[in-house]
Write an enzyme that holds these catalytic residues in place. Structure first.
Site, PDB file in Angstrom:
ATOM      1  N   ASN A 144       0.815  -1.235   0.000  1.00  0.00           N
ATOM      2  CA  ASN A 144       0.000   0.000   0.000  1.00  0.00           C
ATOM      3  C   ASN A 144       0.844   1.278   0.000  1.00  0.00           C
ATOM      4  OD1 ASN A 144       0.697  -0.448   2.703  1.00  0.00           O
ATOM      5  ND2 ASN A 144      -1.167   0.504   3.476  1.00  0.00           N
ATOM      6  N   PRO A 168       9.870  -7.560  -1.136  1.00  0.00           N
ATOM      7  CA  PRO A 168       8.724  -6.679  -1.346  1.00  0.00           C
ATOM      8  C   PRO A 168       7.436  -7.478  -1.516  1.00  0.00           C
ATOM      9  CG  PRO A 168      10.141  -6.746  -3.319  1.00  0.00           C
ATOM     10  CD  PRO A 168      10.756  -7.671  -2.298  1.00  0.00           C
ATOM     11  N   GLU A 170       4.241  -9.120  -3.261  1.00  0.00           N
ATOM     12  CA  GLU A 170       4.007  -9.766  -4.563  1.00  0.00           C
ATOM     13  C   GLU A 170       3.171  -8.877  -5.483  1.00  0.00           C
ATOM     14  OE1 GLU A 170       3.174 -10.701  -1.558  1.00  0.00           O
ATOM     15  OE2 GLU A 170       1.398 -11.996  -1.483  1.00  0.00           O
ATOM     16  N   GLY A 217       2.612  -5.362   7.651  1.00  0.00           N
ATOM     17  CA  GLY A 217       1.578  -6.093   6.916  1.00  0.00           C
ATOM     18  C   GLY A 217       0.405  -6.390   7.819  1.00  0.00           C
ATOM     19  N   SER A 218      -0.334  -7.431   7.485  1.00  0.00           N
ATOM     20  CA  SER A 218      -1.582  -7.693   8.210  1.00  0.00           C
ATOM     21  C   SER A 218      -1.323  -8.371   9.559  1.00  0.00           C
ATOM     22  CB  SER A 218      -2.489  -8.570   7.352  1.00  0.00           C
ATOM     23  OG  SER A 218      -1.868  -9.820   7.146  1.00  0.00           O
ATOM     24  N   GLU A 239       4.649  -4.254  12.354  1.00  0.00           N
ATOM     25  CA  GLU A 239       3.693  -3.128  12.238  1.00  0.00           C
ATOM     26  C   GLU A 239       2.488  -3.666  11.488  1.00  0.00           C
ATOM     27  OE1 GLU A 239       3.580  -0.263  13.515  1.00  0.00           O
ATOM     28  OE2 GLU A 239       5.615   0.277  14.077  1.00  0.00           O
ATOM     29  N   LEU A 240       1.339  -3.731  12.150  1.00  0.00           N
ATOM     30  CA  LEU A 240       0.225  -4.519  11.611  1.00  0.00           C
ATOM     31  C   LEU A 240      -0.994  -3.657  11.285  1.00  0.00           C
ATOM     32  CD1 LEU A 240       0.712  -7.481  14.114  1.00  0.00           C
ATOM     33  CD2 LEU A 240       1.789  -7.128  11.883  1.00  0.00           C
ATOM     34  N   CYS A 273      -3.094   1.746   6.574  1.00  0.00           N
ATOM     35  CA  CYS A 273      -3.206   1.047   7.863  1.00  0.00           C
ATOM     36  C   CYS A 273      -3.958   1.885   8.881  1.00  0.00           C
ATOM     37  CB  CYS A 273      -1.826   0.685   8.388  1.00  0.00           C
ATOM     38  SG  CYS A 273      -0.718   2.106   8.506  1.00  0.00           S
TER      39      CYS A 273
HETATM   40  P1  NAD Z   1       0.071  -9.212   4.085  1.00  0.00           P
HETATM   41  O1  NAD Z   1       0.220  -9.534   5.530  1.00  0.00           O
HETATM   42  O2  NAD Z   1      -0.838 -10.034   3.273  1.00  0.00           O
HETATM   43  O3  NAD Z   1       1.503  -9.240   3.347  1.00  0.00           O
HETATM   44  C1  NAD Z   1       2.590  -8.455   3.776  1.00  0.00           C
HETATM   45  C2  NAD Z   1       3.890  -9.112   3.331  1.00  0.00           C
HETATM   46  O4  NAD Z   1       4.036 -10.356   4.015  1.00  0.00           O
HETATM   47  C3  NAD Z   1       3.945  -9.445   1.849  1.00  0.00           C
HETATM   48  O5  NAD Z   1       5.229  -9.177   1.372  1.00  0.00           O
HETATM   49  C4  NAD Z   1       3.639 -10.939   1.823  1.00  0.00           C
HETATM   50  O6  NAD Z   1       4.166 -11.608   0.705  1.00  0.00           O
HETATM   51  C5  NAD Z   1       4.318 -11.406   3.095  1.00  0.00           C
HETATM   52  N1  NAD Z   1       3.828 -12.662   3.665  1.00  0.00           N
HETATM   53  C6  NAD Z   1       2.607 -13.236   3.531  1.00  0.00           C
HETATM   54  N2  NAD Z   1       2.539 -14.373   4.255  1.00  0.00           N
HETATM   55  C7  NAD Z   1       3.739 -14.511   4.872  1.00  0.00           C
HETATM   56  C8  NAD Z   1       4.287 -15.465   5.788  1.00  0.00           C
HETATM   57  N3  NAD Z   1       3.567 -16.517   6.219  1.00  0.00           N
HETATM   58  N4  NAD Z   1       5.539 -15.277   6.248  1.00  0.00           N
HETATM   59  C9  NAD Z   1       6.272 -14.202   5.857  1.00  0.00           C
HETATM   60  N5  NAD Z   1       5.810 -13.283   4.984  1.00  0.00           N
HETATM   61  C10 NAD Z   1       4.566 -13.422   4.506  1.00  0.00           C
HETATM   62  O7  NAD Z   1      -0.370  -7.669   4.014  1.00  0.00           O
HETATM   63  P2  NAD Z   1      -0.680  -6.787   2.726  1.00  0.00           P
HETATM   64  O8  NAD Z   1      -2.009  -7.155   2.168  1.00  0.00           O
HETATM   65  O9  NAD Z   1       0.497  -6.778   1.852  1.00  0.00           O
HETATM   66  O10 NAD Z   1      -0.765  -5.319   3.388  1.00  0.00           O
HETATM   67  C11 NAD Z   1      -1.909  -4.801   3.986  1.00  0.00           C
HETATM   68  C12 NAD Z   1      -1.819  -4.897   5.499  1.00  0.00           C
HETATM   69  O11 NAD Z   1      -0.673  -4.183   5.954  1.00  0.00           O
HETATM   70  C13 NAD Z   1      -3.002  -4.240   6.182  1.00  0.00           C
HETATM   71  O12 NAD Z   1      -3.423  -5.042   7.252  1.00  0.00           O
HETATM   72  C14 NAD Z   1      -2.438  -2.916   6.686  1.00  0.00           C
HETATM   73  O13 NAD Z   1      -3.141  -2.370   7.779  1.00  0.00           O
HETATM   74  C15 NAD Z   1      -1.041  -3.317   7.045  1.00  0.00           C
HETATM   75  N6  NAD Z   1      -0.138  -2.173   7.116  1.00  0.00           N
HETATM   76  C16 NAD Z   1       0.299  -1.746   8.346  1.00  0.00           C
HETATM   77  C17 NAD Z   1       1.118  -0.611   8.453  1.00  0.00           C
HETATM   78  C18 NAD Z   1       1.584  -0.109   9.803  1.00  0.00           C
HETATM   79  O14 NAD Z   1       2.441   0.778   9.844  1.00  0.00           O
HETATM   80  N7  NAD Z   1       1.066  -0.599  10.904  1.00  0.00           N
HETATM   81  C19 NAD Z   1       1.496   0.073   7.301  1.00  0.00           C
HETATM   82  C20 NAD Z   1       1.054  -0.388   6.055  1.00  0.00           C
HETATM   83  C21 NAD Z   1       0.231  -1.517   5.977  1.00  0.00           C
END
Ligand code: NAD
Length: 467
Positions: A144, A168, A170, A217-218, A239-240, A273
């Site tokens: 994002n 990074p 996908e 990420g999530s 950071e989730l 996020c």
């Molecule tokens: P995601 O968790 O699906 O993926 C994030 C990254 O993790 C990707 O590179 C993905 O390939 C990788 N990944 C997936 N499964 C994995 C595993 N089992 N082990 C290791 N890596 C793995 O999240 P997304 O859809 O890319 O991003 C959106 C999420 O990120 C939202 O929940 C958003 O709130 C959060 N986010 C948080 C912040 C923050 O600062 N708190 C900032 C930006 C986005």
């Protein structure tokens, strides 16, 4: 992810505005991930020995390269994940101009600490704490803010003397590849390694011999990473996701509160996020406030982010749009009123219009799950501080929270009771140079920025010297 005839897994990088295939990128195999970690490990010691000032200087030079690349990299960001070109270029420029200052903050945070007589028991200045790098840091990041989020991990990790293996998202592999190229141009070989792939590659990286995982990420992926890291007690910064509330009291500047609610529910097509995901408005002003929200949201056009005048691009993927569609449908089935949008357009691309739901009730599914889409969801409350705070805190998340009131003392009181890493009172969330970015509760583990955040990329070592 698909598998070709040669059994090489690939990621299909799609333009979310058209569905067109931009590139097919081979995923790093587990062996390739291990090899990248080994190269990073081999390069780390001499990188650390360069000293913190020299490392910060390298990052500053990278910032200049990034700034020069902003128009082109911004276009790549828009093509891969859909945000408007203006905000994509703005993201690149913003982070480029901040790299140098952040690198300097890391230098200051890592300055050795010397102690006086009392602490050592053996005379002044014979006890010192230094901050040593951890070794190899995995940086795993989302799409994002595909420039900003990687840098929020990579900058402090590198300046602290670690080597980094960067994976990074996908959905933004070309942006990730360019970012890595620009960094590598200023770094010794091996100090920044790139591995491409989806969650399988990410999981392989977490399992590999890295010393720390820096993840954005999530929440669900954060939980998986924490489980996977437990075996070898890897250091973590996670950071989730969030489900940020905005609480509007009866005495608030209604127009300003409505503008904040709409802007920050819809910005980046709601894929932030710290988007406003829940709006709580006092009963006494709800009718008027909702009418203003409906009016403002109606101005939010959507379309291809490269076109002039478009305020929102598409959602990043078909899956992300399906999630938003399902949440809005569930809210309407549970009794919410669909006031604006809510209808998936025909045609190519993963577009979804600005949507306003009123009459959302606490307990509806949409008040608990992160939406990550262009939806303003409005719930009424009785106007009391107790109910406003109770509704706002009724979540497992704790990233940001916002409160609007004409009474400054109430603003301060409510801010103190909101369980979040950052709170905006009569403004959206903000910070100052050097303030930390914190996901409280299940929005994070550890945090980024500020002296304490930077020090998480190191291990303190205390050295006592006898006479
Ligand atoms: P995601 O968790 O699906 O993926 C994030 C990254 O993790 C990707 O590179 C993905 O390939 C990788 N990944 C997936 N499964 C994995 C595993 N089992 N082990 C290791 N890596 C793995 O999240 P997304 O859809 O890319 O991003 C959106 C999420 O990120 C939202 O929940 C958003 O709130 C959060 N986010 C948080 C912040 C923050 O600062 N708190 C900032 C930006 C986005």
């Amino acid at each position: 992810m698909s598998t070709t005839a040669q059994h090489v897994a690939t990621i299909a990088d799609l333009d979310p505005a058209s569905g067109e295939l931009l590139a097919e990128i081979p995923c790093a195999s587990t062996m390739e991930v291990h090899a990248a970690v080994a190269r990073a490990r081999a390069a780390q010691r001499s990188w650390a020995e360069l000293g913190v000032e020299a490392r910060a200087a390298a990052l500053s030079r990278f910032g200049e390269r990034l700034a020069a690349d902003a128009p082109s990299l911004g276009e790549t960001v828009t093509r891969e994940m859909g945000k408007t070109l203006r905000s994509a270029v703005g993201e690149v420029k913003g982070y480029a101009s901040g790299v140098s200052a952040e690198a300097q903050e890391v230098v200051e945070a890592l300055a050795p600490i010397t102690y006086g007589d009392g602490a050592s028991g053996g005379g002044a200045n014979n006890v010192t704490t230094v901050h040593e790098p951890l070794g190899v840091v995995a940086a795993i990041t989302p799409w994002n803010f595909p420039v900003g989020m990687p840098l929020s991990i990579i900058t402090p990790a590198l300046v602290a003397g670690n080597a980094v293996v960067f994976k990074p998202s996908e959905h933004t592999p070309l942006t990730g590849a360019r970012l890595a190229e620009l960094l590598q141009a200023e770094l010794p070989e091996g100090v920044l390694e790139l591995v491409q792939g989806d969650g399988t590659t990410g999981a392989a990286l977490v399992e590999a011999e890295v010393d720390m995982v820096g993840f954005v990420g999530s929440r669900a992926t954060g939980q998986r990473i924490m489980n996977a890291a437990a075996g070898s007690l890897k250091r973590l910064v996670l950071e989730l996701g969030g489900k940020d509330p905005l609480v509007v009291f009866e005495d608030a500047d209604l127009g300003a509160a409505a503008r904040c609610a709409v802007e920050h529910s819809l910005r980046n097509t709601g894929q932030v996020c710290c988007s406003i995901e829940r709006v709580y408005v006092a009963d006494a002003i709800a009718e008027e406030f909702e009418a203003e929200v409906v009016r403002l949201a109606g101005e939010w056009t959507h379309g291809d982010g490269r076109e002039d005048g478009v305020k929102m691009g598409p959602l990043v993927s078909e899956g992300q749009r399906a999630k938003v569609v399902a949440q809005v449908r569930a809210a309407v089935e549970e009794g919410a009123n669909l006031r604006v949008g809510g209808v998936q357009p025909d045609g190519p691309g993963w577009f979804y219009p600005a949507t306003v739901l009123t009459g959302v009730e606490q307990g509806h599914r949409i008040t608990h799950e992160e939406t990550f889409g262009p939806v303003v969801a409005v719930t009424r409350f009785d106007g009391s501080e107790d109910e406003g705070v109770r509704f706002a805190n009724d979540t497992v998340y704790g990233l940001g929270a916002n409160v609007w009131t004409g009474d400054p003392a109430r603003g301060v009181r409510v801010a103190a009771r909101l369980r979040a890493g950052q709170v905006g009172v009569n403004r959206y969330l903000g910070g100052a140079s050097g303030s930390p970015w914190v996901g409280a509760r299940q929005s994070g583990f550890g945090h980024l920025g500020g002296p304490d955040g930077h020090r998480q990329f190191t291990v303190p070592k205390t050295i006592s010297i006898g006479r």
